[in-house]
Design an enzyme around this catalytic site. Structure first.
Site, short mmCIF file in Angstrom:
data_model
loop_
_atom_site.label_atom_id
_atom_site.label_comp_id
_atom_site.label_asym_id
_atom_site.label_seq_id
_atom_site.Cartn_x
_atom_site.Cartn_y
_atom_site.Cartn_z
N GLY A 118 0.78 -1.23 0.00
CA GLY A 118 0.00 0.00 0.00
C GLY A 118 0.81 1.28 0.00
CD GLU B 223 4.75 2.08 -9.03
OE1 GLU B 223 3.75 1.76 -8.39
OE2 GLU B 223 5.70 1.30 -9.21
CG ASN C 209 1.50 3.24 -5.79
OD1 ASN C 209 1.83 4.24 -6.41
ND2 ASN C 209 2.12 2.08 -5.92
CG ASP D 189 -1.39 -3.76 -17.66
OD1 ASP D 189 -2.05 -3.35 -16.71
OD2 ASP D 189 -0.54 -4.67 -17.57
CG HIS E 231 1.70 -1.63 -15.55
ND1 HIS E 231 1.44 -2.90 -15.09
CD2 HIS E 231 2.77 -1.74 -16.37
CE1 HIS E 231 2.31 -3.74 -15.61
NE2 HIS E 231 3.13 -3.07 -16.40
C1 GAR Z 1 3.24 -1.17 -7.41
O1 GAR Z 1 4.55 -1.16 -7.91
C2 GAR Z 1 2.23 -1.16 -8.54
O2 GAR Z 1 2.63 -0.39 -9.63
C3 GAR Z 1 2.19 -2.62 -8.91
O3 GAR Z 1 2.18 -3.28 -7.66
C4 GAR Z 1 2.94 -2.51 -6.72
C5 GAR Z 1 2.11 -2.32 -5.46
O4 GAR Z 1 2.84 -1.68 -4.46
N1 GAR Z 1 1.03 -2.94 -9.71
C6 GAR Z 1 1.04 -3.80 -10.72
O5 GAR Z 1 2.02 -4.46 -11.02
C7 GAR Z 1 -0.27 -3.92 -11.49
N2 GAR Z 1 -0.09 -4.64 -12.70
P1 GAR Z 1 2.12 -0.95 -3.23
O6 GAR Z 1 1.14 -1.95 -2.62
O7 GAR Z 1 3.25 -0.64 -2.28
O8 GAR Z 1 1.44 0.28 -3.73
#
Ligand code: GAR
Length: 207
Positions: free
Chosen positions: A12, A181, A14, A151, A110
């Site tokens: 989490g 991100e 993001n 995507d 992504h």
């Molecule tokens: C992030 O890097 C996001 O971009 C990726 O999962 C991670 C989650 O991190 N998403 C994907 O790969 C979707 N295809 P977080 O839980 O620390 O935000």
């Protein structure tokens, strides 16, 4: 005020970037109504609770089949009456009913420059492993609307990040998060919340 649901599966970071950007005033006219996880152990749920935001878990393990899980996910989401659904590391294929119901109202982050290193099988660290295996010098992240493909929806924002000699997938993942991100996901939400984003003929137009 744009009401958001943030869907998560893991750490989490993001989600945290969104909450921090709202607190700082970098995202205006938006608030997070609910955080929904498919994974009971997702640390993202703790981040939500710490912020006094409702945290819900809808786990496929609690349902007999995929259809029942999808129905429960949609029912939970619908009950919050949100304007925008943010997939922030949500590693579940979005059910068709949800895509239809929330057309151009679901965004995803992504961790690559789409159309590179995306689609089936490219998620989380696997994206960065692919980038390093191919030896590209520049990668990045993309925020896009979600359509029925993986995507493939209209691209809202992208940001490039350099690959360095000696990068491991973990080091590169962290750089992509920090430099791209956590920057473009809050920015995209702010643009949407302030009516700056439209979709015309399958492409995003930013006012
Ligand atoms: C992030 O890097 C996001 O971009 C990726 O999962 C991670 C989650 O991190 N998403 C994907 O790969 C979707 N295809 P977080 O839980 O620390 O935000």
């Amino acid at each position: 005020m744009l009401k958001l649901a943030v869907l998560v599966s893991g750490g989490g970071t993001n989600l945290q970037a969104i909450l921090d950007a709202i607190d700082r005033g970098d995202i205006k006219n938006a608030r997070v109504e609910v955080v929904i996880s498919n994974n009971r152990d997702a640390f993202a749920l703790e981040r939500a609770k710490k912020h006094n935001i409702e945290a819900q878990c809808v786990s496929p393990r609690d349902y007999d089949d995929r259809g029942a899980f999808h129905l429960a996910l949609l029912k939970t989401l619908d009950s919050y009456d949100v304007d925008l659904v943010v997939l922030a590391g949500f590693l579940v294929v979005i059910p068709q009913e949800m895509i239809d119901k929330y057309r151009n109202r679901i965004i995803n982050i992504h961790p690559s420059l789409i159309p590179s290193f995306c689609g089936t099988g490219y998620y989380g660290l696997k994206v960065h492993e692919g980038v390093l295996a191919r030896g590209v010098r520049v990668t990045g992240a993309t925020v896009h609307f979600v359509d029925e493909g993986t995507d493939t929806g209209p691209i809202i924002l992208q940001k490039a990040v350099e690959v360095h000699n000696g990068d491991t997938p973990e080091i590169l993942q962290r750089r992509v998060m920090e430099q791209a991100e956590w920057v473009i996901l809050p920015r995209a939400i702010d643009l949407i919340a302030n009516d700056k984003v439209s979709v015309e003929e399958g492409r995003v137009v930013i006012a």
